[in-house]
Design an enzyme around this catalytic site. Structure first.
Site, PDB file in Angstrom:
ATOM      1  N   ARG A  60       0.822  -1.225   0.000  1.00  0.00           N
ATOM      2  CA  ARG A  60       0.000   0.000   0.000  1.00  0.00           C
ATOM      3  C   ARG A  60       0.844   1.259   0.000  1.00  0.00           C
ATOM      4  O   ARG A  60       0.489   2.264  -0.615  1.00  0.00           O
ATOM      5  CB  ARG A  60      -0.880   0.033   1.252  1.00  0.00           C
ATOM      6  CG  ARG A  60      -2.097  -0.804   1.111  1.00  0.00           C
ATOM      7  CD  ARG A  60      -2.919  -0.805   2.389  1.00  0.00           C
ATOM      8  NE  ARG A  60      -4.066  -1.655   2.151  1.00  0.00           N
ATOM      9  CZ  ARG A  60      -5.234  -1.224   1.695  1.00  0.00           C
ATOM     10  NH1 ARG A  60      -5.444   0.058   1.518  1.00  0.00           N
ATOM     11  NH2 ARG A  60      -6.199  -2.071   1.450  1.00  0.00           N
ATOM     12  N   LEU A  88      -5.589   6.109   3.190  1.00  0.00           N
ATOM     13  CA  LEU A  88      -4.343   6.643   2.642  1.00  0.00           C
ATOM     14  C   LEU A  88      -3.224   6.448   3.657  1.00  0.00           C
ATOM     15  O   LEU A  88      -3.390   6.725   4.846  1.00  0.00           O
ATOM     16  CB  LEU A  88      -4.513   8.129   2.306  1.00  0.00           C
ATOM     17  CG  LEU A  88      -5.457   8.384   1.123  1.00  0.00           C
ATOM     18  CD1 LEU A  88      -5.839   9.857   1.046  1.00  0.00           C
ATOM     19  CD2 LEU A  88      -4.834   7.919  -0.193  1.00  0.00           C
ATOM     20  N   ASN A 102     -12.102  14.619   2.854  1.00  0.00           N
ATOM     21  CA  ASN A 102     -12.984  13.509   2.475  1.00  0.00           C
ATOM     22  C   ASN A 102     -14.436  13.911   2.734  1.00  0.00           C
ATOM     23  O   ASN A 102     -14.712  14.714   3.626  1.00  0.00           O
ATOM     24  CB  ASN A 102     -12.650  12.277   3.324  1.00  0.00           C
ATOM     25  CG  ASN A 102     -13.528  11.074   3.009  1.00  0.00           C
ATOM     26  OD1 ASN A 102     -13.748  10.742   1.838  1.00  0.00           O
ATOM     27  ND2 ASN A 102     -14.042  10.413   4.036  1.00  0.00           N
ATOM     28  N   HIS A 104     -18.080  12.208   3.776  1.00  0.00           N
ATOM     29  CA  HIS A 104     -18.545  10.965   4.399  1.00  0.00           C
ATOM     30  C   HIS A 104     -20.053  11.044   4.644  1.00  0.00           C
ATOM     31  O   HIS A 104     -20.546  12.073   5.130  1.00  0.00           O
ATOM     32  CB  HIS A 104     -17.806  10.753   5.719  1.00  0.00           C
ATOM     33  CG  HIS A 104     -18.191   9.486   6.410  1.00  0.00           C
ATOM     34  ND1 HIS A 104     -17.724   8.258   5.994  1.00  0.00           N
ATOM     35  CD2 HIS A 104     -19.033   9.255   7.450  1.00  0.00           C
ATOM     36  CE1 HIS A 104     -18.255   7.312   6.766  1.00  0.00           C
ATOM     37  NE2 HIS A 104     -19.046   7.880   7.659  1.00  0.00           N
ATOM     38  N   ASP A 136      -6.864  11.892   8.046  1.00  0.00           N
ATOM     39  CA  ASP A 136      -5.632  11.426   8.683  1.00  0.00           C
ATOM     40  C   ASP A 136      -5.530   9.928   8.403  1.00  0.00           C
ATOM     41  O   ASP A 136      -6.295   9.404   7.595  1.00  0.00           O
ATOM     42  CB  ASP A 136      -5.604  11.788  10.173  1.00  0.00           C
ATOM     43  CG  ASP A 136      -6.727  11.134  10.966  1.00  0.00           C
ATOM     44  OD1 ASP A 136      -7.336  10.158  10.455  1.00  0.00           O
ATOM     45  OD2 ASP A 136      -7.000  11.595  12.092  1.00  0.00           O
ATOM     46  N   ALA A 137      -4.599   9.247   9.056  1.00  0.00           N
ATOM     47  CA  ALA A 137      -4.366   7.846   8.698  1.00  0.00           C
ATOM     48  C   ALA A 137      -5.427   6.909   9.261  1.00  0.00           C
ATOM     49  O   ALA A 137      -5.439   5.712   8.950  1.00  0.00           O
ATOM     50  CB  ALA A 137      -2.974   7.414   9.156  1.00  0.00           C
ATOM     51  N   GLY A 138      -6.354   7.413  10.065  1.00  0.00           N
ATOM     52  CA  GLY A 138      -7.404   6.581  10.635  1.00  0.00           C
ATOM     53  C   GLY A 138      -8.613   6.475   9.728  1.00  0.00           C
ATOM     54  O   GLY A 138      -8.640   7.016   8.617  1.00  0.00           O
ATOM     55  N   ASP A 140     -11.915   7.711   8.849  1.00  0.00           N
ATOM     56  CA  ASP A 140     -12.838   8.843   8.976  1.00  0.00           C
ATOM     57  C   ASP A 140     -12.667   9.570  10.317  1.00  0.00           C
ATOM     58  O   ASP A 140     -13.642   9.985  10.946  1.00  0.00           O
ATOM     59  CB  ASP A 140     -14.293   8.360   8.815  1.00  0.00           C
ATOM     60  CG  ASP A 140     -14.514   7.682   7.465  1.00  0.00           C
ATOM     61  OD1 ASP A 140     -13.999   8.210   6.461  1.00  0.00           O
ATOM     62  OD2 ASP A 140     -15.176   6.647   7.416  1.00  0.00           O
TER      63      ASP A 140
HETATM   64  C1  GRF Z   1     -20.656   9.333  -1.045  1.00  0.00           C
HETATM   65  O1  GRF Z   1     -21.863   9.186  -0.355  1.00  0.00           O
HETATM   66  C2  GRF Z   1     -19.513   9.578  -0.096  1.00  0.00           C
HETATM   67  O2  GRF Z   1     -19.889  10.230   1.061  1.00  0.00           O
HETATM   68  C3  GRF Z   1     -19.070   8.178   0.247  1.00  0.00           C
HETATM   69  O3  GRF Z   1     -19.212   7.454  -0.942  1.00  0.00           O
HETATM   70  C4  GRF Z   1     -20.237   8.042  -1.741  1.00  0.00           C
HETATM   71  C5  GRF Z   1     -19.621   8.295  -3.082  1.00  0.00           C
HETATM   72  O4  GRF Z   1     -20.585   8.611  -4.046  1.00  0.00           O
HETATM   73  N1  GRF Z   1     -17.726   8.195   0.787  1.00  0.00           N
HETATM   74  P1  GRF Z   1     -20.115   9.144  -5.471  1.00  0.00           P
HETATM   75  O5  GRF Z   1     -19.124   8.161  -6.064  1.00  0.00           O
HETATM   76  O6  GRF Z   1     -19.529  10.505  -5.303  1.00  0.00           O
HETATM   77  O7  GRF Z   1     -21.398   9.165  -6.280  1.00  0.00           O
END
Ligand code: GRF
Length: 183
Positions: A60, A88, A102, A104, A136-138, A140
């Site tokens: 990785r 990552l 990111n 989420h 970060d490396a965790g 979310d």
């Molecule tokens: C999103 O809901 C994001 O929050 C999650 O994965 C989904 C990705 O959707 N990490 P897309 O590929 O942007 O349509």
């Protein structure tokens, strides 16, 4: 000009599309998988793409360093994970200090991980949401930059709930990226 943006994707790419449509300066799109529909969206927008499958590298760390080097060659200064489904490694994050974010589909720190929409539905909570956070490396676990609530309604399925969360993401993510990118 604002900071140049690189986007990491693994899936359909609706968040990538929202970024492309928002006018921020997306200069490169990378994926861990050739199967990501997001790659076609990038190609259609004329943005260079590359795929870095894990099985193409010793480990990785090597994969993530190759991906970081490719992004750097394209002048990327801010990295956005938009449906990128792998962690990552620290070696990647060190190349873009405080410049990897990111999106989420939950109100972090509630429901981290790859099944956030299902987990929220199964837990019986009345609301969930969308979060944009530093990476970060965790899993979310980086600092939250912006969140918005989404109510869970009777009869919601993973698909209906995720669709409403995505609508919020498509507004929230470009807003945060514009703020961070400046210009
Ligand atoms: C999103 O809901 C994001 O929050 C999650 O994965 C989904 C990705 O959707 N990490 P897309 O590929 O942007 O349509």
């Amino acid at each position: 000009m604002g900071r140049r943006i690189g986007v990491l994707v693994s899936g359909a790419g609706s968040n990538l599309q929202a970024l492309l449509d928002s006018g921020v300066d997306v200069v490169a799109v990378a994926s861990n998988t050739t199967g990501a529909g997001a790659l076609a969206r990038a190609a259609l927008a004329g943005v260079p793409t590359a795929v870095f499958p894990l099985d193409g590298y010793a480990d990785r760390d090597a994969r993530d360093l190759a991906m970081a080097a490719w992004l750097e060659r394209h002048g990327v200064e801010l990295v956005v994970c938009a449906g990128y489904m792998q962690l990552l490694r620290p070696g990647f994050l060190e190349r873009f200090p405080d410049a990897v974010i990111n999106v989420h589909p939950a109100l972090l720190p509630a429901f981290p991980g790859a099944h956030a929409v299902d987990d929220a539905l199964e837990s019986g909570v009345a609301e969930t949401g969308a979060t944009v956070h530093l990476v970060d490396a965790g899993v979310d676990s980086g600092r939250v930059l912006r969140q918005e609530r989404v109510a869970i309604v009777a009869g919601d399925t993973r698909e209906t709930l995720h669709a409403r969360i995505r609508e919020v993401e498509h507004r929230l993510l470009p807003e945060v990226v514009k703020e961070l990118a400046g210009g």
